[in-house]
Design a protein around this motif. Sequence first.
Motif, mmCIF file in Angstrom:
data_model
loop_
_atom_site.group_PDB
_atom_site.id
_atom_site.type_symbol
_atom_site.label_atom_id
_atom_site.label_comp_id
_atom_site.label_asym_id
_atom_site.label_seq_id
_atom_site.Cartn_x
_atom_site.Cartn_y
_atom_site.Cartn_z
ATOM 1 N N ARG A 195 -0.643 -0.856 2.542
ATOM 2 C CA ARG A 195 -0.167 -1.307 3.845
ATOM 3 C C ARG A 195 -0.385 -0.296 4.969
ATOM 4 O O ARG A 195 -0.448 -0.672 6.127
ATOM 5 N N LEU A 196 -0.443 0.991 4.630
ATOM 6 C CA LEU A 196 -0.450 1.991 5.700
ATOM 7 C C LEU A 196 -1.767 2.737 5.888
ATOM 8 O O LEU A 196 -2.122 3.090 7.008
ATOM 9 N N ILE A 197 -2.499 2.979 4.808
ATOM 10 C CA ILE A 197 -3.713 3.787 4.967
ATOM 11 C C ILE A 197 -4.765 2.975 5.716
ATOM 12 O O ILE A 197 -4.944 1.779 5.475
ATOM 13 N N GLY A 219 -0.062 13.076 14.354
ATOM 14 C CA GLY A 219 -0.678 12.392 13.219
ATOM 15 C C GLY A 219 -2.184 12.287 13.366
ATOM 16 O O GLY A 219 -2.903 12.049 12.403
ATOM 17 N N SER A 220 -2.687 12.450 14.606
ATOM 18 C CA SER A 220 -4.130 12.433 14.834
ATOM 19 C C SER A 220 -4.688 13.843 14.991
ATOM 20 O O SER A 220 -5.802 14.017 15.454
ATOM 21 N N GLY A 221 -3.902 14.818 14.660
ATOM 22 C CA GLY A 221 -4.397 16.191 14.700
ATOM 23 C C GLY A 221 -4.313 16.873 16.053
ATOM 24 O O GLY A 221 -4.878 17.938 16.251
ATOM 25 N N VAL A 222 -3.596 16.279 17.023
ATOM 26 C CA VAL A 222 -3.447 16.934 18.331
ATOM 27 C C VAL A 222 -2.256 17.896 18.248
ATOM 28 O O VAL A 222 -1.159 17.484 17.880
ATOM 29 N N LYS A 223 -2.512 19.156 18.591
ATOM 30 C CA LYS A 223 -1.409 20.127 18.507
ATOM 31 C C LYS A 223 -0.625 20.091 19.794
ATOM 32 O O LYS A 223 -0.950 20.787 20.756
ATOM 33 N N GLU A 245 -1.405 16.218 11.047
ATOM 34 C CA GLU A 245 -2.177 15.590 9.964
ATOM 35 C C GLU A 245 -3.477 15.094 10.565
ATOM 36 O O GLU A 245 -3.552 14.793 11.758
ATOM 37 N N LYS A 246 -4.497 14.980 9.729
ATOM 38 C CA LYS A 246 -5.813 14.615 10.263
ATOM 39 C C LYS A 246 -6.063 13.104 10.278
ATOM 40 O O LYS A 246 -6.885 12.616 11.033
ATOM 41 N N GLY A 247 -5.398 12.369 9.414
ATOM 42 C CA GLY A 247 -5.747 10.959 9.183
ATOM 43 C C GLY A 247 -5.765 10.064 10.420
ATOM 44 O O GLY A 247 -6.668 9.261 10.603
ATOM 45 N N GLY A 248 -4.769 10.203 11.289
ATOM 46 C CA GLY A 248 -4.717 9.364 12.482
ATOM 47 C C GLY A 248 -4.289 7.936 12.219
ATOM 48 O O GLY A 248 -4.254 7.112 13.126
ATOM 49 N N ASP A 249 -3.925 7.597 10.993
ATOM 50 C CA ASP A 249 -3.477 6.220 10.700
ATOM 51 C C ASP A 249 -1.961 6.193 10.506
ATOM 52 O O ASP A 249 -1.285 7.217 10.649
ATOM 53 N N ALA A 250 -1.446 5.004 10.198
ATOM 54 C CA ALA A 250 0.004 4.874 10.048
ATOM 55 C C ALA A 250 0.538 5.779 8.943
ATOM 56 O O ALA A 250 1.650 6.308 9.037
ATOM 57 N N PHE A 251 -0.268 5.981 7.912
ATOM 58 C CA PHE A 251 0.175 6.826 6.800
ATOM 59 C C PHE A 251 0.326 8.289 7.247
ATOM 60 O O PHE A 251 1.296 8.960 6.879
ATOM 61 N N SER A 350 4.894 2.038 13.444
ATOM 62 C CA SER A 350 4.384 3.402 13.243
ATOM 63 C C SER A 350 4.460 4.204 14.537
ATOM 64 O O SER A 350 4.384 5.411 14.541
ATOM 65 N N LEU A 351 4.607 3.489 15.647
ATOM 66 C CA LEU A 351 4.748 4.155 16.941
ATOM 67 C C LEU A 351 6.178 4.638 17.169
ATOM 68 O O LEU A 351 6.419 5.483 18.001
#
Lengths: 382, 106
Positions: A195-197, A219-223, A245-251, A350-351
Amino acid sequence: MHDFTIPVGPQHSSMKEPMCLRVKLDGNTITDAWMRLGYVHRGLEKILENKTVIKALYIAEHTCGICSFTHSLCFIRAVEGMLNINAPKKVNVLRVITAELERVHSHLLWFGFAMHEIGFDTLFQYAMRERESILEVFERITGNRVHHSFNKIGSVRYDLTSGDKIFILEKIKEVENKLPLYFSTVTKNKVIHARLISVGIINQFEAKKFGLVGPFARGSGVKIDVRKDDPYAAYKEADFELVTEKGGDAFARLIVRLREIEESIKIVKQMIKALGDEPIPKPLPSISLPNAEGYGRVEAPRGENFHFYRIENSLVTRGKIKTPTFINISVIPHLLKGKTIGDIPVILSSLDPCFGCMERIIVVKNGKEEVLKEDEFRYKYC
Amino acid sequence: MGIKTECVKNFFKKPSTKNYPKEKLEAYPHFRGKIKYFNERCIGCQQCFKNCPANAITFYKKGRIDFDMGKCCYCGLCVDVCPVAAIAFTTEFEYADNDKKKFIVK
Ligand code: SF4
Ligand code: SF4
């Protein structure tokens, strides 16, 4: 194939707050989406006008029910900046403890609801159970479970006794002990992965382009984190990691929030150690301010909070509140394109949206001002 | 430890929730609940009335003030500003009602 446009909301099955989402469908695939907001607009900025600073503090606090402390902290940061007050270290440490406990409770609440959204109600129940321990701490140290009214200008309401300190440590230990269970469940469970990845992916470049904040951007890697970029209260002394985290998705957003709970618990422990024995100062009885303008920004559980105030003759004459959801919500139509209807609740949740605190909408049409009575407004726009 | 082990464990534990209203949680001493007004102490300075951010206070005369708990946001400002401690919080929290008039503390 016909194109259909269907409304999702204002009353959703997925969210507790109203928002109308219109999606254009091609079969089951979303080709376009629009939002309509404004159902829970309370005119808070208007209520703030012509109030004394001490009153306005408690009104600003009521911007949000989940992260009310960060709003009062933001107000305090703006006003203490204008008054040139440097709160003593102990007060700042107490503020950080409360702010971090609030982050833990907000993330647990979100985690529970996100799991509820995808039908994993067992984990929802467990998250709520852990959140209850944090609420109990709030009730004991601040006097209220939700709107704490803990901050005062130049001070805080109560000091911590040694019993309180032990109580906090016990309760956060309960949460800490359960975190490995959550981590192992979300990393191993196939339903959660399915459901999340790869749902609601937003890459680092786009995240910066939309100006996203908080765990959503991280979650998208922005510091990005105000606690690191522009430290306030006692965050300079706190040793913690900026979780990305690098994924940028809901997970990835889920993992960021769970790891942030860990970091917050770490900060609370450090701060309890750093608490001195000196008494906290008495709050200022009344405040006379020259005409001044000031702003404050703090890191709320959902991202950056920004408050601006103009003060004339000791009264607030203009308040501007920008909450993190206001920024993050702009990305929703973009994220929904190409997804299916079943992904809507997952992407929206997820937002971690909080509409009540976000809504600051006025009607401006064709650049012309419109003055409407309440009834006319209802008739025309609702 | 997986979620299954946790579920099985919880079968043999007491429930985390309380059986309200038969059992009740104790409120902590700092808890800000229903307001109590000691009208014989009041000196009629109107500080509480002027400071309330929620406009929950109606001032009639010395010794006669209404606190509307339906409007109150439990900020504690009236209790803090009262010079003679004529207002105090109790730990009472169960006063939900259909009748709005019952929210008024005199
Ligand atoms: S607690 Fe705050 S909102 Fe309630 S009556 Fe007192 S000043 Fe007003
Ligand atoms: S602040 Fe206290 S003394 Fe003054 S009017 Fe209110 S209750 Fe009475």
